[in-house]
Motif scaffolding. Structure first.
Motif, PDB file in Angstrom:
ATOM      1  N   PRO A 128      35.783  45.558  36.752  1.00  0.00           N
ATOM      2  CA  PRO A 128      36.039  44.479  37.720  1.00  0.00           C
ATOM      3  C   PRO A 128      37.513  44.363  38.103  1.00  0.00           C
ATOM      4  O   PRO A 128      37.830  44.057  39.264  1.00  0.00           O
ATOM      5  N   CYS A 131      38.233  46.979  40.646  1.00  0.00           N
ATOM      6  CA  CYS A 131      37.667  46.587  41.945  1.00  0.00           C
ATOM      7  C   CYS A 131      38.600  45.610  42.672  1.00  0.00           C
ATOM      8  O   CYS A 131      38.828  45.733  43.883  1.00  0.00           O
ATOM      9  N   GLY A 149      35.427  36.884  45.440  1.00  0.00           N
ATOM     10  CA  GLY A 149      34.991  37.294  44.112  1.00  0.00           C
ATOM     11  C   GLY A 149      35.435  36.341  43.021  1.00  0.00           C
ATOM     12  O   GLY A 149      34.738  36.162  42.017  1.00  0.00           O
ATOM     13  N   PHE A 269      34.159  38.575  36.347  1.00  0.00           N
ATOM     14  CA  PHE A 269      34.082  39.985  36.004  1.00  0.00           C
ATOM     15  C   PHE A 269      32.812  40.625  36.554  1.00  0.00           C
ATOM     16  O   PHE A 269      32.733  41.843  36.674  1.00  0.00           O
ATOM     17  N   THR A 271      31.287  39.186  39.526  1.00  0.00           N
ATOM     18  CA  THR A 271      31.273  38.973  40.979  1.00  0.00           C
ATOM     19  C   THR A 271      32.304  39.838  41.718  1.00  0.00           C
ATOM     20  O   THR A 271      32.095  40.164  42.890  1.00  0.00           O
ATOM     21  N   LEU A 272      33.384  40.208  41.061  1.00  0.00           N
ATOM     22  CA  LEU A 272      34.396  41.032  41.733  1.00  0.00           C
ATOM     23  C   LEU A 272      33.834  42.384  42.192  1.00  0.00           C
ATOM     24  O   LEU A 272      34.127  42.810  43.317  1.00  0.00           O
ATOM     25  N   PRO A 273      33.034  43.078  41.379  1.00  0.00           N
ATOM     26  CA  PRO A 273      32.434  44.318  41.892  1.00  0.00           C
ATOM     27  C   PRO A 273      31.500  44.096  43.078  1.00  0.00           C
ATOM     28  O   PRO A 273      31.443  44.935  43.989  1.00  0.00           O
TER      29      PRO A 273
END
Length: 283
Positions: A128, A131, A149, A269, A271-273
């Protein structure tokens, strides 16, 4: 409760203090992710070592810092896809070696468990963070997706809390999060989807020159908002499951009333991807 509110307000101000200048200078996102990565790595290693003393901290530290490989290639790479491949290939090789080498070199029956645990923590942290770094450095208008994110879990949590407080009756994971309900879960997901759809309809649509029809663009964003909420809650449950497994209440005490950095970024961790995937598809 008062302390929790004050700490939450201070925490929000600190995050905004990084994100506001990052709109002009992406290095501030790198500084934020560096701080989060360092503290989260320390907290996770400390937590897991409560039950698994054979885990290899130095292996995890090296792996988690590999999330900054995209920053090192910034001046010679201009594609987010290439930047991701340059990050992913060495990390996957490193994770494979970290998993397989310990049981080969040691007769310790826990060596494989230590390798798997170390490799899991590496991916948990570095993926993450990488990303976020790639979005900030390589994706056009990537700042908006980093913000999405980071804030979508908090949007989901707020609406899930109020929905669950008023309508919650059916427990969803009482052995992990006793207060979480299906009603709160669904309410948080629906509201996060609506907020994300409105954000793309009113803000991103004016900024991004998308080839997609407006209705399809907003529909995809709304569905993505739903996915953001779902993975956000999964991230929260996983972090809670780890805490219960090792027998700790919080990952740290750096934020009174909230715990540690992992207690605040566990959902981000995940939601960022997803935000990174949205940046590649919707820009």
């Amino acid at each position: 409760m008062k302390q929790r509110i004050i700490t939450g307000a201070v925490f929000t101000v600190i995050i905004v203090a990084f994100l506001a200048p990052a709109f002009f200078w992406p290095i501030f996102i790198l500084l934020l992710t560096a701080v989060v990565s360092i503290i989260a790595t320390f907290e996770l290693i400390r937590a897991v070592r409560v039950k698994n003393k054979s885990i290899m901290p130095w292996v995890v530290w090296i792996g988690s810092m590999m999330s900054f490989i995209p920053a090192l290639t910034y001046f010679c790479v201009d594609s987010p896809y290439v930047a991701f491949v340059i990050y992913a290939l060495p990390v996957l090789v490193y994770v494979f070696v970290s998993t397989m080498v310990p049981p080969i070199l040691k007769e310790d029956p826990d060596a494989l468990n230590a390798g798997v645990a170390s490799s899991s923590l590496i991916l948990y942290i570095s993926f993450p963070i990488a990303c976020a770094n790639i979005m900030a450095l390589y994706v056009e208008h990537g700042w908006y997706f980093v913000v999405l994110g980071l804030f979508s879990p908090w949007i989901s949590d707020v609406f899930a809390y109020f929905t669950g407080s008023f309508f919650g009756k059916h427990k969803i994971c009482p052995h992990i999060s006793p207060k979480k309900t299906w009603e709160g879960c669904i309410g948080g997901a629906v509201c996060c989807a609506i907020v994300t759809g409105l954000f793309f309809a009113l803000v991103m649509n004016r900024i991004v020159d998308s080839d997609l029809p407006f209705a399809l663009y907003v529909a995809l964003a709304t569905v993505s908002g739903l996915i953001l909420s779902v993975v956000s809650q999964l991230g929260d449950w996983l972090a809670s499951a780890i805490k219960r497994m090792v027998g700790i209440k919080d990952y740290g005490n750096i934020m009174p009333g909230h715990g540690g950095v992992m207690d605040r970024f566990d959902s981000a961790f995940f939601t960022l991807p997803i935000a990174f995937a949205m940046a590649l598809l919707l820009v």
